[in-house]
Design an enzyme around this catalytic site. Structure first.
Site, mmCIF file in Angstrom:
data_model
loop_
_atom_site.group_PDB
_atom_site.id
_atom_site.type_symbol
_atom_site.label_atom_id
_atom_site.label_comp_id
_atom_site.label_asym_id
_atom_site.label_seq_id
_atom_site.Cartn_x
_atom_site.Cartn_y
_atom_site.Cartn_z
ATOM 1 N N ASN A 1 -2.847 -20.658 1.359
ATOM 2 C CA ASN A 1 -4.298 -20.581 1.521
ATOM 3 C C ASN A 1 -4.835 -21.945 1.070
ATOM 4 O OD1 ASN A 1 -7.012 -20.115 1.413
ATOM 5 N ND2 ASN A 1 -6.885 -18.261 0.156
ATOM 6 N N GLU B 1 -4.360 -9.582 0.649
ATOM 7 C CA GLU B 1 -4.436 -10.378 1.876
ATOM 8 C C GLU B 1 -3.153 -11.172 2.103
ATOM 9 O OE1 GLU B 1 -8.854 -11.870 2.153
ATOM 10 O OE2 GLU B 1 -8.360 -11.303 0.119
ATOM 11 N N HIS C 1 -13.441 -11.907 5.799
ATOM 12 C CA HIS C 1 -12.638 -10.965 4.995
ATOM 13 C C HIS C 1 -11.884 -9.977 5.887
ATOM 14 C CE1 HIS C 1 -15.617 -11.338 1.364
ATOM 15 N NE2 HIS C 1 -14.600 -12.165 1.189
ATOM 16 N N ARG D 1 -3.545 -18.743 5.899
ATOM 17 C CA ARG D 1 -4.864 -18.146 6.043
ATOM 18 C C ARG D 1 -5.731 -19.186 6.747
ATOM 19 N NH1 ARG D 1 -9.737 -17.866 1.891
ATOM 20 N NH2 ARG D 1 -11.074 -16.499 3.099
ATOM 21 N N ARG E 1 -24.111 -16.333 -3.609
ATOM 22 C CA ARG E 1 -24.768 -16.389 -2.284
ATOM 23 C C ARG E 1 -25.844 -15.324 -2.178
ATOM 24 N NH1 ARG E 1 -19.296 -15.834 0.802
ATOM 25 N NH2 ARG E 1 -18.165 -17.395 -0.367
#
Ligand code: ADP
Length: 406
Positions: free
Chosen positions: A7, A384, A180, A91, A241
């Site tokens: 990643n 993940e 996601h 990823r 956020r």
């Protein structure tokens, strides 16, 4: 098959090295602060042995060299030869409209990832740097791309189009993509196994609540709506956020405070959400602690966070025409019984009934709804990296089989 999962972010690389057949993580670690003379590599082997090294790592190419060196290291490594790495899974954040499943990385795929740079300028370029570095350090080893956006690519136009001139979708690819996806797919499939029903016969809502937060409405195995949009800024309140806001607010603030585009982007992405409302922290644990100490803005942040999830649950039940399973995952979703309780209070009329005692349990995949709840509420820890490793192993095995048949 042994698969290296990467990643690659702008200044960091996270890695896990899997023995897929045994579902075992042989080693994992990260390199932080790439591009500086004080980069930090941390590496942990499956037996608990671990090391931390600090030094100059100026780019992703050198960082990958370090990852391979530590995997090969006599004292801390897990392999003797680079060729023991049979495949690499990356990823990749944005696959645009081009990828709805994971793929083998070819020159054409690299070109498409580049074409999507403008959709994810902070993520896709470092993702690609990792791919290119592996091409040079692991020549001939197959690499696969697993896209955050892929699972949401089957959303219908009514869910992905924004109410702006259609031309902007055509010319600038402005639409909802969702993110996601790897996590939503993994936890929803695990949820189906948990309740013992076919994935493609269930209505599921997944809540991925980490630093970034998103929800997905999944009908018969297909993501039909999700809260993140053109970018990961839309939807739920997050650590830093804003999530959903009136589109005219940034324009108004820019005019009032004379902010540049870069400044307003930073404000919405880095100084909003939990930290923005509370002024205390972007970490849910800190928010809950401050709220318990009667810090009013932390109470607002906590309640706003949960209220928005609750509203989306209602909306997605309407979108799905019912609900069988509701799943919580991510650092907050898996660990915060307070968030789950606040969110699910008073949803009995929708068939959601929390078992308060079960909600306090902490370990593993578990049901937290009461026996008479129509909707099963589950906590499923996300993984993940495992999905990336499994997808990569599957793609590479199929290619090997096809090559044998030729
Ligand atoms: P990322 O999105 O970076 O992968 P995580 O999924 O690890 O992040 O989630 C990070 C969030 O999880 C933080 O807000 C953190 O406060 C929260 N979290 C972790 N443990 C707990 C806990 N026990 N209670 C409440 N929140 C927690």
């Amino acid at each position: 098959m042994k698969v290296l999962v990467l990643n690659c972010g702008s200044s960091s690389i996270k890695y896990q090295f899997f023995d897929v057949k045994e579902t075992l993580v042989l080693a994992k670690g990260s390199i932080e602060r790439i591009g500086t003379s004080s980069a930090i590599l941390t590496h942990t082997r499956h037996d608990g042995d671990n090391i931390k090294i600090t030094g100059e790592i100026l780019d992703h190419n050198i960082a990958i060299e370090y990852v391979l060196a530590v995997l090969l290291s006599k004292n801390h490594g897990v392999i003797k030869d680079k060729n023991e790495i049979e495949a690499v899974g990356h990823r990749v954040v944005h696959g645009g409209e081009d990828f709805s499943v994971s793929v083998l990385i070819t020159n054409a795929v690299i070109k498409t990832i580049q074409d999507n740079f403008e959709l994810a300028p902070l993520h896709n370029p470092p993702n690609l740097k990792g791919i290119v570095a592996c091409q040079s350090h692991l020549p001939g080893i197959p690499q696969c791309g697993v896209f955050d956006t892929a699972f949401h690519q089957k959303m219908p136009p009514k869910a992905f189009l924004y109410g702006i001139p259609y031309q902007l979708y055509k010319s600038h690819k402005i639409r909802r993509y969702g993110f996601h996806g790897t996590s939503h797919l993994y936890v929803s499939q695990r949820a189906a196994e948990f309740v013992g029903k076919p994935f493609n016969e269930l209505k599921i809502i997944t809540c991925h609540l980490g630093n970034g937060c998103s929800m997905a409405a999944i009908n018969n195995g297909v993501s039909v709506d999700t809260t993140m949009g053109f970018t990961p800024l839309e939807g739920l309140l997050m650590g830093t956020r804003s999530g959903d806001i009136d589109a005219s607010i940034p324009l108004h603030i820019m005019a009032k405070e004379g902010l540049t585009l870069a400044e307003i982007t930073t404000m919405l992405n880095k100084h909003s959400g939990l930290i923005g409302i509370s002024g205390v922290s972007n970490d849910m644990r800190e928010i809950i602690k401050a709220k318990e100490e009667k810090h009013v803005r932390s109470k607002h942040a906590f309640e706003n966070f949960c209220y928005r999830i609750k509203k989306y649950i209602g909306g997605y039940i309407a979108a799905l025409g019912g609900l069988d399973v509701l799943v919580f995952t991510g650092g907050i979703g898996e660990n915060s019984y307070e968030v789950r309780k606040e969110t699910l209070t008073d949803l009995e009329y929708l068939g959601i009934k929390l078992d308060e005692e079960k909600n306090l349990n902490t370990a593993g995949e578990r049901e937290i709804s009461s026996a008479d709840s129509k909707v099963k509420v589950l906590v499923i820890p996300t993984n993940e990296e495992l999905v990336i490793a499994l997808d990569t192993a599957k793609i590479v095995s199929e290619i090997k089989q096809q090559t044998c048949l030729l």
